[in-house]
Every structure is written in C-alpha cells, then in structure tokens.
Design an enzyme around this catalytic site. Structure first.
Site, PDB file in Angstrom:
ATOM      1  N   ARG A 282      -0.877   2.249  -5.529  1.00  0.00           N
ATOM      2  CA  ARG A 282      -1.389   2.397  -4.364  1.00  0.00           C
ATOM      3  C   ARG A 282      -0.763   3.460  -3.651  1.00  0.00           C
ATOM      4  NH1 ARG A 282       0.232   0.207   0.153  1.00  0.00           N
ATOM      5  NH2 ARG A 282       1.080  -1.523  -0.731  1.00  0.00           N
ATOM      6  N   HIS A 286      -1.383  -0.188   2.403  1.00  0.00           N
ATOM      7  CA  HIS A 286      -2.364  -0.997   2.167  1.00  0.00           C
ATOM      8  C   HIS A 286      -3.443  -1.051   2.848  1.00  0.00           C
ATOM      9  CE1 HIS A 286      -3.471  -5.202   1.284  1.00  0.00           C
ATOM     10  NE2 HIS A 286      -3.686  -5.454   2.488  1.00  0.00           N
ATOM     11  N   TYR A 295       8.965  -0.127   3.172  1.00  0.00           N
ATOM     12  CA  TYR A 295       9.347  -0.734   1.958  1.00  0.00           C
ATOM     13  C   TYR A 295       9.466   0.000   0.943  1.00  0.00           C
ATOM     14  CZ  TYR A 295       4.012  -1.035   1.842  1.00  0.00           C
ATOM     15  OH  TYR A 295       2.760  -1.019   1.846  1.00  0.00           O
TER      16      TYR A 295
END
Length: 397
Positions: A282, A286, A295
C-alpha cells in the site's frame, strides 16, 4: 502436502518446503519482472491487445481517480477516501479473469475491479457525494460502492463480514447449477477476524466455488504483517483448511490474471474454494484519516515504488508494440479532466429528502420512527448553519 492444495499450470511448483518450527515456505508466482520483461521460464498468458489495453487503462484511471479524490477530501468536499495506489494490479488483474456473471464481494480497496466492469465516473462521484442519484440513497459513507447490475455486492464497513457471506453465496450458485463463482476480496489484516476462519472452513467443507483473494499489502492500518501473525502469510492458512492455494506477485498483473483465471476454472470444475494471496504494498495511506510516516520509512516506500504495477505492465506492453507514450499521456490527461468535471457537477446534486431516512425498512414506517423524524427536523431547523445541505431538503413543514 497433498497436490490438491496447490494450483497447477501457472509456473508454480507443487512442492511446499517445511522449514524451522513446522513453518512452511510457499513460493510466489511471478511472470513479469519489475522492469516489465518476462522471466526466462514464464508462461505469460496469451491475451489480446484489446484486453491488455483495457487492463492497463483501468489501472491508469484508478490512479487518477485516487489522486483526485484524496485532494477532494483534503479540500473538505468529501468526508473520507481510501486509495489503492500501488495495489491496482491485484484488483484489475483478477477482475479481468472473471466473467460478468461472477459475483464480486469486495472489501474497500477494489475500485479497480468495479471500474473494469464499467462503473462510471459519474457513479463513483454520486456514491462519494452521497446524493439523491446514488442507489443506496446516500446512506453509506464514501467508497462503500455497490452495483447490482454489475454483480458487485455493496461494501460494508466491518472487516471480514463478506467472507462467510461469499461462501454462502457461492454455495447457492452451486446448488442453482450456475456457471459462475464468487470472488471475495480482503486484506491480510481482515484475515485476523473470526469471519475469515468461519468462511474458509465453511467453503472447504461444503465445497463452495469461491475464490478468496487476499491482498497482503504489508499493513493493517499501522500494524505491519510481522506483528499480525507468526506464520508464512495467509496462504499457509488456506493449505491448513484443505483449500487449493497460490501465492502470487500482486504487482504483476499478468501473474494475477493467470492465477485468477485458473482459480476460476478449478472452482467451477471441482466445486471447491481457492485461495489467492497477492503480495503487494500500500503506497498510499491506509485512508485519508491515516499518516503512514508515523510507522514506516520513505526508504521502504521507495523500494516498492520501483515495483509499480502500472509501469511494469506499461513496459511489457511497449515491448509488444501495444503502447504509445503520447497516447498514454493524452488518456491520463483526459481522465483527469473527466474526473474533475464530474466532481464539480455532481457535488451540486442534492441529497435525498430527509423523509427518506425512515423508508425501505418497514412497508409503512412505524410511529416511533415518524416521531424521531419530526424531532430530527426540529433539530435541523434550530441549527440550520450546521446542516446547510440537509436544511434545504426539508419538506412537509
């Protein structure tokens, strides 16, 4: 492991290697290298130029749509969006291997499959702006698409609910004697839900012609895969349930197409489920509510940008003389303009009248819903500045 647990004829060995602590090492099918050249022993599907062009342009269109709608959310024009940047090949390649009679049960990052089936820019916009032309009457949040005429089940927010539903629907297809399968998309994070295990076991025991398609994109929001499970991805779970399974390079659209095409043939011929794990990444956040810089690193993202599925297929098409860079640019420019024009037009379409909020559940709305509706109207009239679009749609006083 028994041969029945593996797909054949797509360049994948039947061998599954047992490694330390009883874990299994499952190979990955890849036909095109990141630069678009086929592997030496690759059996690339012999598809037509027309089909290849449709697949390629659908991925380009989705990239444009995603970019524009993220910008629209940042501008406050829509409330929410989920992009599929970097994962386009997984949805488009698998959808291209199906027939129009096959049912699609999606999670929320498969807009490429829907566009491949013919969902228009206007339909995308109507859904995301929740207006009166949207079939669900604007009651779903953005990106929760549904199109009965395209055999695309309406998306729901809770993770994994579509997995046992897919098994049940596919069982119905089998009992009705239909020459069709159900494909069920989900992420590796959703595979942590109990519905995943219930759905796979049901399909395996009842011999349901369903394709479970897992997009393993590395992260369940901010949780990396190595913090989600200790086993070898999601493919190993299919083997554990006695389901024919394949792992595929999710950024290689030709490998995805080949795997899904054979999965469909097997599911129909043998009345059985098949699990496909597409290894992808990805590149986007998100959702528009997420900041991935908290992160993961830029270096990690750049490694995957070098494996961009659109550029990979474009290079392969160019090697066959099927791609013209000038035409490519013109198509992308036209799609950007189309998306922008539809966005500006559709955002002016009114939402449904407030009265419709209590319709479609009961034949005649009961007294308590009518009472709640009147209370809602009173509240909106008291605070019209907080509900500018809604207040203009009040009727009956």
């Amino acid at each position: 492991m028994k041969d029945r647990n593996h797909l054949s004829n797509v360049g994948l060995s039947h061998e599954v290697n047992i490694i330390e602590n009883g874990l299994i090492d499952i190979p990955m099918l890849q036909l095109l290298q990141p630069d678009g050249t086929p592997h030496d022993d690759a059996n690339v599907p012999d598809i037509s130029q027309e089909l290849a062009t449709k697949m390629y342009k659908t991925m380009q269109y989705i990239r444009v749509l995603d970019d524009r709608m993220i910008a629209a959310q940042r501008q406050g024009r829509i409330s929410f969006y989920l992009a599929s940047t970097g994962e386009e090949a997984a949805a488009v390649g698998s959808a291209a291997a199906l027939t129009d009679n096959d049912l699609i049960m999606s999670q929320y990052r498969e807009q490429g499959a829907l566009a491949y089936r013919g969902y228009t820019t206007e339909q995308f916009m109507n859904q995301m702006f929740s207006n009166e032309k949207e079939p669900n009457k604007g009651r779903q949040m953005p990106i929760h698409y549904g199109a009965k005429e395209l055999n695309f089940m309406t998306i729901s927010s809770p993770l994994g609910t579509q997995i046992p539903q897919a098994s049940g629907y596919a069982y119905g297809q089998k009992m009705a004697g239909e020459e069709a399968v159900t494909i069920c998309y989900f992420g590796e994070g959703a595979a942590s839900e109990g519905d995943f295990h219930a759905g796979l076991n049901m399909a395996a025991v009842l011999n349901c012609p369903v394709i479970f398609f897992c997009r393993n994109n590395g992260y369940a929001i901010s949780t990396p895969a190595d913090e989600q499970f200790a086993g070898d991805g999601i493919a190993s779970r299919g083997i554990g349930y006695g389901i024919k399974t394949i792992r595929v390079d999710g950024n290689d659209i030709m490998a995805v197409y080949a795997a899904t095409k054979e999965a469909r043939e097997i599911a129909l011929a043998e009345n059985c489920p098949v699990l496909i794990e597409a290894m992808t990444y990805r590149l986007a956040a998100h959702s528009t509510s997420d900041d991935p810089t908290g992160y993961r690193s830029r270096e990690e993202e750049d490694k995957w940008r070098a494996k961009d599925p659109i550029e990979r297929m474009g290079a392969w098409m160019a090697s066959k003389g099927w791609r013209d860079e000038a035409e490519d640019k013109a198509f992308v420019d036209n799609m950007r303009q189309e998306v922008l024009d539809e966005l500006k037009r559709v955002e002016k379409v009114p939402i449904c009248p407030i009265e419709e909020i209590i319709e479609d559940v009961y034949d005649t709305p009961p007294w308590h819903l009518k009472m709640q509706l009147e209370e809602l109207k009173t509240h909106i009239k008291k605070y019209p500045q907080a509900y500018p679009k809604t207040s203009g749609r009040l009727t009956n006083g």
